[in-house]
Write an enzyme that holds these catalytic residues in place. Structure first.
Site, PDB file in Angstrom:
ATOM      1  N   GLN A  99       0.802  -1.213   0.000  1.00 42.48           N
ATOM      2  CA  GLN A  99       0.000   0.000   0.000  1.00 42.48           C
ATOM      3  C   GLN A  99       0.842   1.274   0.000  1.00 42.48           C
ATOM      4  O   GLN A  99       0.293   2.375   0.030  1.00 42.48           O
ATOM      5  CB  GLN A  99      -0.929  -0.004   1.220  1.00 42.48           C
ATOM      6  CG  GLN A  99      -1.931  -1.142   1.215  1.00 42.48           C
ATOM      7  CD  GLN A  99      -2.695  -1.270   2.527  1.00 42.48           C
ATOM      8  OE1 GLN A  99      -2.567  -0.439   3.425  1.00 42.48           O
ATOM      9  NE2 GLN A  99      -3.488  -2.321   2.642  1.00 42.48           N
ATOM     10  N   HIS A 163      -1.038   0.085   5.652  1.00 43.21           N
ATOM     11  CA  HIS A 163      -1.571   1.075   6.590  1.00 43.21           C
ATOM     12  C   HIS A 163      -0.660   2.281   6.789  1.00 43.21           C
ATOM     13  O   HIS A 163      -0.270   2.625   7.895  1.00 43.21           O
ATOM     14  CB  HIS A 163      -1.886   0.409   7.938  1.00 43.21           C
ATOM     15  CG  HIS A 163      -2.916  -0.672   7.840  1.00 43.21           C
ATOM     16  ND1 HIS A 163      -3.368  -1.376   8.940  1.00 43.21           N
ATOM     17  CD2 HIS A 163      -3.575  -1.202   6.769  1.00 43.21           C
ATOM     18  CE1 HIS A 163      -4.258  -2.280   8.553  1.00 43.21           C
ATOM     19  NE2 HIS A 163      -4.394  -2.182   7.233  1.00 43.21           N
ATOM     20  N   GLU A 256     -15.122   3.479   9.905  1.00 45.35           N
ATOM     21  CA  GLU A 256     -15.636   4.535  10.769  1.00 45.35           C
ATOM     22  C   GLU A 256     -15.514   5.934  10.171  1.00 45.35           C
ATOM     23  O   GLU A 256     -14.605   6.220   9.395  1.00 45.35           O
ATOM     24  CB  GLU A 256     -14.859   4.543  12.090  1.00 45.35           C
ATOM     25  CG  GLU A 256     -15.009   3.281  12.919  1.00 45.35           C
ATOM     26  CD  GLU A 256     -14.228   3.338  14.216  1.00 45.35           C
ATOM     27  OE1 GLU A 256     -14.408   2.434  15.049  1.00 45.35           O
ATOM     28  OE2 GLU A 256     -13.426   4.288  14.414  1.00 45.35           O
ATOM     29  N   TYR A 266      -9.392   6.626  20.016  1.00 45.34           N
ATOM     30  CA  TYR A 266     -10.497   6.132  19.196  1.00 45.34           C
ATOM     31  C   TYR A 266     -10.562   4.602  19.130  1.00 45.34           C
ATOM     32  O   TYR A 266     -11.278   4.043  18.318  1.00 45.34           O
ATOM     33  CB  TYR A 266     -10.459   6.800  17.817  1.00 45.34           C
ATOM     34  CG  TYR A 266     -10.827   8.259  17.997  1.00 45.34           C
ATOM     35  CD1 TYR A 266     -12.142   8.689  17.878  1.00 45.34           C
ATOM     36  CD2 TYR A 266      -9.872   9.183  18.423  1.00 45.34           C
ATOM     37  CE1 TYR A 266     -12.495   9.997  18.134  1.00 45.34           C
ATOM     38  CE2 TYR A 266     -10.217  10.497  18.687  1.00 45.34           C
ATOM     39  CZ  TYR A 266     -11.532  10.903  18.545  1.00 45.34           C
ATOM     40  OH  TYR A 266     -11.891  12.197  18.827  1.00 45.34           O
ATOM     41  N   TYR A 277     -10.088  -9.914  11.546  1.00 41.79           N
ATOM     42  CA  TYR A 277     -10.115 -10.784  10.371  1.00 41.79           C
ATOM     43  C   TYR A 277     -10.146 -12.254  10.757  1.00 41.79           C
ATOM     44  O   TYR A 277     -10.651 -13.096  10.019  1.00 41.79           O
ATOM     45  CB  TYR A 277      -8.910 -10.498   9.469  1.00 41.79           C
ATOM     46  CG  TYR A 277      -9.025  -9.203   8.707  1.00 41.79           C
ATOM     47  CD1 TYR A 277     -10.126  -8.956   7.884  1.00 41.79           C
ATOM     48  CD2 TYR A 277      -8.051  -8.225   8.805  1.00 41.79           C
ATOM     49  CE1 TYR A 277     -10.246  -7.768   7.186  1.00 41.79           C
ATOM     50  CE2 TYR A 277      -8.158  -7.035   8.099  1.00 41.79           C
ATOM     51  CZ  TYR A 277      -9.255  -6.812   7.302  1.00 41.79           C
ATOM     52  OH  TYR A 277      -9.369  -5.634   6.607  1.00 41.79           O
TER      53      TYR A 277
END
Length: 389
Positions: A99, A163, A256, A266, A277
């Site tokens: 990513q 991420h 979210e 959070y 997962y």
């Protein structure tokens, strides 16, 4: 006989010219495809502005009407008058694993005069790679970045390829909010001495902002604004009231929308909707004291990308709505809010019509710009359809 030959030659020449002209229109970016779509509040038309972009990640509108687009592999391009430029020089070297890559673009508030912009990207270093922020100036001829300077690199690098976040939201004072995911090591999101799993807040020179909760303390890193975020790939500031809003990837369920506040937690990976997962439940369930509940969540997950707050003139019916790009479900979610800011309804637009939608931006004229995440990605413009006679 000669007249017949000339007549045939003229017909062939005319047909050939017509064929070439039609082919040019079919392949030229200027020959934009348009499609109309119904919606609950206004009829929409979607125009294709450019195709063939390589995994585009972010788009910004320049004052002259051009579009600056980042491609994940590490290139920055200008889309203008239906044409895609050659790569803009001066982009920092990026790590490209999973990513990672060249991610968000944000223009400084005074870009029209300073030509200053910011980029988030994955940078290599000791231990692997991590999310970084660079400041640069776009040359007057739009062909190069000048004075490119890295102003931030996250505290701990890793060879993992997931991420990284990471959108930028520019505040009125010119400071930058941006998000970094947990980097595939979820426990890092709960460590205040780790930039992973956080929303961060810095000045244009990369220094911590004066409003940050850990500044001047030993309780956490000075750049951190909030913690407990899994992978915030959407971040926006409501231009009307300055509210900061994030769109974040959950695991199996639990995507979210949050309103990140200084020093708040959070929840990830202790508190979340959905499941891990593996199928396991979260240690503290979906809500727990000391952890902030989301404003909204999706279960099953839609894989949210960018988020924008609509404050444009083209769709007054959408004033204050949140617009969220979705990758997995290949749609644009329009979320209506009440006077308190609570999200009260959702409309799903373009479901599966264009593929994975990575970015959504409100253009100065009130139209929307969308980027599709693909090896041959597309830049789309969403505007109001003319009423039928």
């Amino acid at each position: 006989m000669r007249q017949d030959i000339r007549r045939v030659q003229a017909i062939v020449k005319s047909a050939t010219a017509a064929f070439l002209f039609a082919a040019m229109l079919a392949t030229s970016p200027a020959a934009a495809e348009t499609r109309e779509f119904p919606s609950k509040k206004a009829p929409l038309v979607v125009e294709t502005l450019a195709t063939g972009l390589k995994q585009p990640w972010s788009v910004e509108v320049l004052p002259d009407g051009g579009y600056l687009v980042s491609e994940k592999q590490g290139t920055l391009r200008l889309v203008k008058n239906g044409r895609i430029s050659a790569p803009i020089s001066g982009v920092p070297a990026v790590a490209t694993n999973g990513q990672s890559g060249l991610l968000d673009i944000a223009l400084a508030p005074d870009f029209a005069t300073s030509r200053t912009l910011y980029l988030t990207y994955s940078a290599r270093g000791d231990g692997g790679a991590g999310t970084a922020v660079a400041r640069a100036k776009l040359s007057a001829d739009d062909t190069a970045l000048e004075d490119t300077t890295r102003i931030f690199l996250m505290s701990r690098l890793t060879p993992r390829g997931q991420h990284f976040g990471s959108r930028i939201a520019v505040a009125k004072d010119g400071s930058l909010f941006f998000g970094i995911g947990d980097r595939g090591e979820d426990e890092r999101a709960q460590d205040p001495r780790d930039h992973a799993g956080a929303i961060l807040h810095i000045n244009p020179d990369g220094s911590p902002h004066a409003d940050n909760p850990f500044l001047g303390t030993s309780d956490g890193l000075a750049e951190i604004w909030s913690k407990g975020h899994r992978n915030p790939q959407g971040l926006a500031i409501d231009p009307k009231d300055g509210t900061l809003l994030s769109a974040e990837h959950g695991a199996r369920g639990g995507d979210e929308i949050n309103n990140p506040q200084p020093g708040r937690n959070y929840g990830w990976p202790l508190v979340s909707y959905g499941r891990h997962y593996s199928g396991a439940e979260f240690d503290l369930g979906s809500s727990a004291k000391g952890y902030e509940d989301p404003l909204y969540y999706w279960d099953p997950s839609i894989a949210p990308g960018a988020i924008a707050v609509y404050r444009g003139a083209m769709f007054p019916e959408w004033d204050g709505n949140l617009l969220v790009a979705a990758l997995k479900y290949q749609l644009l979610a329009r979320l209506e809010r009440d006077e308190s800011g609570a999200i009260v309804s959702e409309e799903r637009l373009f479901d599966g019509e264009f593929g994975r939608i990575r970015d959504v931006v409100v253009a100065p004229d009130g139209a929307l710009l969308l980027l599709t995440d693909d090896a041959s990605g597309t830049l789309l413009r969403v505007s109001r359809a003319s009423p039928t006679e």
